[in-house]
Design a protein around this motif. Sequence first.
Motif: not given
Length: 400
Positions: A274-290
């Motif tokens: 991952l090279t960009h928007s890592v914060g947004k990606i992390m939040f999106a990943a946790v949302a997908v987890f839910g």
Amino acid sequence: MPPLFKHPNFVHFWIGQIASSFAFQMLSVGIGWQMYDLTNSPMALGLVGLCQFLPQLLLTLVVGHVADRYNRRLICVCTRFTMAMTVGILAYGNITDSISANMIYLCAALLGTARAFEMPANQAILPNLIPNELLSRAVSAIASAREISVIAGPALGGLIYLIGPTTLYLSSMSCFLVSCVIMFFLHYNFTVKTKSPISMEHLFGGLRFIRGNKVILGSVSLDMFAVLLGGATALLPIVAKDILHTEAWGLGLLRCSPAVGALLMSIYLARRPLTHSVGKIMFAAVAVFGVATILFGLSENLILSMIALVLLGSSDMISVVIRSTLVQLETPDDMRGRVSAANSVFIGSSNQLGEFESGVTAAWFGVVPAIIVGGVGTIAVVGLWMYLFPNLLKRDTLEQ
């Protein structure tokens, strides 16, 4: 050859991780089976896990201090040798027919103590072996090795156990010794730092640093609450039997599905970090987890449940890689041991408490509502954390 594997030090470290992880996964199968054979008690199995976890919890401040004060390579060598000798005690107990539940409890506590010292030193040494720009790839590669051992280790341990527990323990001990030797010959430049007097301020330095760094605090706590609320995997035996109406083979497929998803994602992230928007990606990943947790709770089909668990494991791996990389890059080298120790306790506690939370809510509301509530809770935490930790949300790159 990928750039990461052109660094001999990392290759040695990676192979050592594989050997150590396989040793532990095989050992977990052997201890579990033998303890149940000796006691026929599910409570005894839970006590084995408790014996391994309590030292990590109780020694948090001490092990972090040790990892920051002394040579991390030698700490890994000593702890893995200790684990090898502890497994040797179990092998000796079987050879002499003196094995008992109390002996297993004692060895589990010794293993937990050794792992408590090993984990922060092992995590903190990685940034010293490779350039910072390759750290995300390295974390993904280490995660790949771990997930391979999670999938293959128990199966291999089960097959070896058919020959006999002694053979299994000797195999595990051999893997620990191989890992120990590899770490011994690892080239790692340890610089003796100024040793300030031990104080409570120094021991609590890791916790204080996490509290003061909003990016680390946000990423660690987000991951912790996601695991705490979305602990659906603890209910897999009930789901397999009462909802999906499958046998033990179905439970096996369900158990390995998250690891398969995590493995595939870790391989992808090792090749395409991952090279960009890592914060947004992390939040999106946790949302997908839910969302994956909710899908798993609603599913009444084995294939759909497996797909949900694969999605759950892959999204969790994205969060783990981002969190682990941020923690290492944001933390000064002389504090990485204490911060890694505190981080390990947060994650370990969430795993244990997550299983407890899932069991309690399942007893109160039923299995399906408990899983769905956990998934909804995870999504709610994502929304709340986006508001509480805007710096993490706006984080663009891993290194800055």
